[in-house]
Design an enzyme around this catalytic site. Structure first.
Site, mmCIF file in Angstrom:
data_model
loop_
_atom_site.group_PDB
_atom_site.id
_atom_site.type_symbol
_atom_site.label_atom_id
_atom_site.label_comp_id
_atom_site.label_asym_id
_atom_site.label_seq_id
_atom_site.Cartn_x
_atom_site.Cartn_y
_atom_site.Cartn_z
ATOM 1 N N LYS A 147 0.781 14.832 5.433
ATOM 2 C CA LYS A 147 1.604 13.702 5.334
ATOM 3 C C LYS A 147 2.557 13.709 4.158
ATOM 4 C CE LYS A 147 -1.145 9.671 7.289
ATOM 5 N NZ LYS A 147 -1.917 8.583 6.945
ATOM 6 N N GLU A 189 -10.816 8.350 -4.782
ATOM 7 C CA GLU A 189 -10.812 8.821 -3.519
ATOM 8 C C GLU A 189 -11.846 9.589 -3.088
ATOM 9 O OE1 GLU A 189 -8.238 8.038 -1.696
ATOM 10 O OE2 GLU A 189 -6.621 7.373 -2.651
ATOM 11 N N LYS A 231 -11.684 16.136 4.522
ATOM 12 C CA LYS A 231 -10.188 15.860 4.910
ATOM 13 C C LYS A 231 -9.766 16.660 5.866
ATOM 14 C CE LYS A 231 -5.925 13.851 3.838
ATOM 15 N NZ LYS A 231 -5.039 13.154 3.001
ATOM 16 N N GLU A 241 -2.926 10.649 12.939
ATOM 17 C CA GLU A 241 -3.541 9.374 13.020
ATOM 18 C C GLU A 241 -3.333 8.726 14.255
ATOM 19 O OE1 GLU A 241 -3.120 7.551 9.134
ATOM 20 O OE2 GLU A 241 -3.648 5.744 9.876
ATOM 21 N N ARG A 246 -8.629 9.646 11.663
ATOM 22 C CA ARG A 246 -7.860 9.742 10.310
ATOM 23 C C ARG A 246 -7.599 8.561 9.810
ATOM 24 N NH1 ARG A 246 -2.902 13.774 8.658
ATOM 25 N NH2 ARG A 246 -2.960 13.232 6.673
ATOM 26 N N HIS A 257 -3.714 -1.873 -0.937
ATOM 27 C CA HIS A 257 -2.500 -1.837 -0.813
ATOM 28 C C HIS A 257 -2.009 -3.230 -1.446
ATOM 29 C CE1 HIS A 257 1.581 -0.812 1.027
ATOM 30 N NE2 HIS A 257 1.396 -2.256 1.223
ATOM 31 N N HIS A 271 -2.750 3.893 -8.071
ATOM 32 C CA HIS A 271 -3.301 3.553 -6.575
ATOM 33 C C HIS A 271 -4.823 3.864 -6.518
ATOM 34 C CE1 HIS A 271 -3.252 4.548 -2.309
ATOM 35 N NE2 HIS A 271 -3.963 5.877 -2.381
HETATM 36 N N1 LIG Z 1 0.685 12.476 1.535
HETATM 37 C C1 LIG Z 1 -0.531 11.949 1.351
HETATM 38 O O1 LIG Z 1 -1.434 11.989 2.018
HETATM 39 C C2 LIG Z 1 -0.951 10.947 0.140
HETATM 40 C C3 LIG Z 1 -2.081 10.298 -0.232
HETATM 41 C C4 LIG Z 1 -2.616 9.880 -1.345
HETATM 42 C C5 LIG Z 1 -1.526 9.515 -2.322
HETATM 43 N N2 LIG Z 1 -0.194 9.968 -1.891
HETATM 44 C C6 LIG Z 1 0.949 9.731 -2.870
HETATM 45 O O2 LIG Z 1 0.613 10.316 -4.111
HETATM 46 C C7 LIG Z 1 1.018 9.727 -5.163
HETATM 47 C C8 LIG Z 1 0.344 9.463 -6.482
HETATM 48 O O3 LIG Z 1 -0.136 10.904 -6.576
HETATM 49 P P1 LIG Z 1 -0.855 11.218 -8.012
HETATM 50 O O4 LIG Z 1 -1.789 9.962 -8.404
HETATM 51 O O5 LIG Z 1 -1.119 12.344 -8.147
HETATM 52 O O6 LIG Z 1 0.459 10.789 -9.259
HETATM 53 P P2 LIG Z 1 1.582 11.576 -9.735
HETATM 54 O O7 LIG Z 1 1.929 12.702 -9.118
HETATM 55 O O8 LIG Z 1 2.467 10.545 -10.471
HETATM 56 O O9 LIG Z 1 0.592 12.062 -11.246
HETATM 57 C C9 LIG Z 1 0.075 11.019 -12.055
HETATM 58 C C10 LIG Z 1 0.936 11.467 -13.487
HETATM 59 O O10 LIG Z 1 -0.078 12.699 -14.076
HETATM 60 C C11 LIG Z 1 0.934 13.676 -14.536
HETATM 61 N N3 LIG Z 1 0.154 14.843 -14.224
HETATM 62 C C12 LIG Z 1 0.219 15.285 -12.920
HETATM 63 N N4 LIG Z 1 -0.764 16.594 -13.080
HETATM 64 C C13 LIG Z 1 -1.133 16.434 -14.532
HETATM 65 C C14 LIG Z 1 -1.994 17.484 -15.231
HETATM 66 N N5 LIG Z 1 -2.523 18.783 -14.633
HETATM 67 N N6 LIG Z 1 -2.214 17.270 -16.580
HETATM 68 C C15 LIG Z 1 -1.530 16.387 -17.090
HETATM 69 N N7 LIG Z 1 -0.593 15.307 -16.340
HETATM 70 C C16 LIG Z 1 -0.548 15.756 -14.992
HETATM 71 C C17 LIG Z 1 2.031 13.469 -13.778
HETATM 72 O O11 LIG Z 1 3.208 13.757 -14.464
HETATM 73 C C18 LIG Z 1 2.219 12.001 -13.650
HETATM 74 O O12 LIG Z 1 2.738 11.374 -14.612
HETATM 75 C C19 LIG Z 1 1.662 8.495 -4.471
HETATM 76 O O13 LIG Z 1 3.246 8.403 -4.563
HETATM 77 C C20 LIG Z 1 0.922 8.218 -3.393
HETATM 78 O O14 LIG Z 1 1.936 7.612 -2.424
HETATM 79 C C21 LIG Z 1 0.063 10.784 -0.909
HETATM 80 ZN ZN LIG Z 2 -5.371 6.547 -1.339
#
Ligand SMILES: NC(=O)c1ccc[n+]([C@@H]2O[C@H](COP(=O)([O-])OP(=O)(O)OC[C@H]3O[C@@H](n4cnc5c(N)ncnc54)[C@H](O)[C@@H]3O)[C@@H](O)[C@H]2O)c1
Ligand SMILES: [Zn+2]
Length: 370
Positions: A147, A189, A231, A241, A246, A257, A271
């Protein structure tokens, strides 16, 4: 296991791919990516925070594998997943003289993975890409399954595509620099997988969560591997899905949400934090409907509470706002024919899709949940 690296496979015919989980994968990325390349050119996309921490070993490994590379650094944060940044990103990638054999490499959390994956899906009608997730959330969830999306003014993840990566490299070493709050959000998660389909995994997490959350290598790897395996199986069974398989991954997400929407999709509530509380609400609602036992709901609440994730609406300032929350739930993508679709638990380790939750019942529940 191969040198402490575990390989899992997402079985999707000619689009199947490996997920490698273990320590040191960023520094070895070049050797893993090179055999998949049709042209020895990589464009690394990352964010500024991650670049300062984890980019150098990746670039060194690409050099060692004689892969020509360019790097594009995005600002960190959810705000980057918009059309303006997407437009600049694809312009910057195209300025690197890419061809269809060029490999995009997403080094980062879900934000980088989602925007880079969507760019890969659309550039030249689809170029190859590799996910190198650096947050726990990205390792156990967003980097696997194909996704990809960006946000629009109308809402989150509304512009996107199903587009599978060629490889996922989940380096547990990268998580050492992750802020604890981000780590816990990803942990939510992980708990989700146990709750929807694997009671034994939840039992193990319940006993060992301290080890996982303090990054004890064996425990952390087991948590990531088990989550990714589940997953991968779910995605293989229901890539787009269209069935229920899924959809179960949305457990805790319809409530979650609504909580994210009401808090503005920002730093106030991450999130994974919203999902944690959403899962507690889903258990409590299932108890109210006589679907699940109170003992299971209490166990889940205690587990989530013990990790430090939120379990009460008032904790996040959302007590006493049932109408606002219900309105967000009604706008959720998972609504069909005016009925609210919820993923509810029958017990720890088993969830199902309920398509006809009544809005009035939900409102009463949210009013009491406070
Ligand atoms: N495609 C999918 O199936 C799917 C599933 C769940 C969530 N998402 C999306 O994922 C996003 C959230 O992802 P996230 O929680 O990874 O957030 P993110 O990518 O914003 O990362 C969170 C923060 O951590 C920092 N960071 C990342 N890796 C780091 C590391 N190793 N060390 C220090 N800092 C680090 C980043 O710079 C950021 O500030 C949302 O946009 C959500 O919609 C997508
Ligand atoms: Zn999620």
């Amino acid at each position: 296991m191969n040198g402490g690296i575990e390989t899992l496979r997402v079985e999707l015919d000619d689009r199947g791919y490996d997920i490698l989980v273990g320590h040191g994968l960023i520094a070895a990325a070049g050797q893993h990516i090179r055999p998949l390349m049709r042209r020895k050119q990589a464009i690394v996309v990352t964010d500024k925070t991650i670049a300062s921490l984890h980019l150098r070993p990746l670039l060194d490994s690409l050099d060692a594998a004689e892969i020509v590379h360019h790097t594009i650094v995005l600002p960190p944060g959810e705000g980057t997943k918009d059309l303006a940044h997407f437009g600049r990103l694809v312009d910057d990638v195209l300025a690197c003289n890419i061809e269809r054999g060029t490999m995009l490499v997403a080094l980062g959390g879900g934000v980088v993975g989602d925007i880079c994956g969507f760019a890969a899906a659309t550039l030249l009608r689809g170029i190859d890409f590799v996910q190198i997730p650096t947050t726990l959330l990205a390792q156990v969830d967003s980097s696997v399954g194909g996704k990809t999306a960006i946000n629009t003014t109308a809402g989150k993840n509304l512009l996107g595509a199903f587009y599978q990566p060629r490889l996922v490299l989940a380096d547990s070493g990268a998580l050492a620099t992750l802020p604890r709050r981000e780590l816990l959000a990803g942990y939510a998660e992980t708990v989700k997988y146990g709750l929807i389909a694997d009671a034994g995994f939840f039992d193990w997490l319940d006993a060992e969560s301290d080890k996982v959350c303090s990054l004890e290598p064996a425990a952390l790897n087991r948590a990531v591997i088990t989550s990714c395996r589940m997953k991968a199986e779910i995605v293989a069974a229901d890539e787009r899905e269209t069935g229920d398989a899924r959809a179960l991954l949305n457990f805790g997400h319809t409530f979650g949400h609504a909580l994210e929407a009401e808090t503005g999709f920002g730093d106030a509530l991450l999130h994974g934090e919203a999902v944690a509380l959403g899962m507690v609400l889903a258990f409590d609602f299932a108890v109210r409907r006589g679907i699940c036992t109170g003992q299971d709901a209490t166990r889940v609440r205690r587990h989530i509470e013990a990790t430090g994730l939120p379990t009460e609406l008032r904790e996040i300032g959302l007590g006493g706002r049932p109408d606002a929350l219900l309105a967000h739930m009604g706008k959720d993508k998972k609504v069909r024919d005016g009925r609210i679709t919820l993923i509810l638990p029958r017990r720890i380790g088993e969830a199902f899709v309920m398509r006809d939750a009544s809005a009035a019942d939900l409102r009463a529940f949210l009013a009491e949940a406070a």
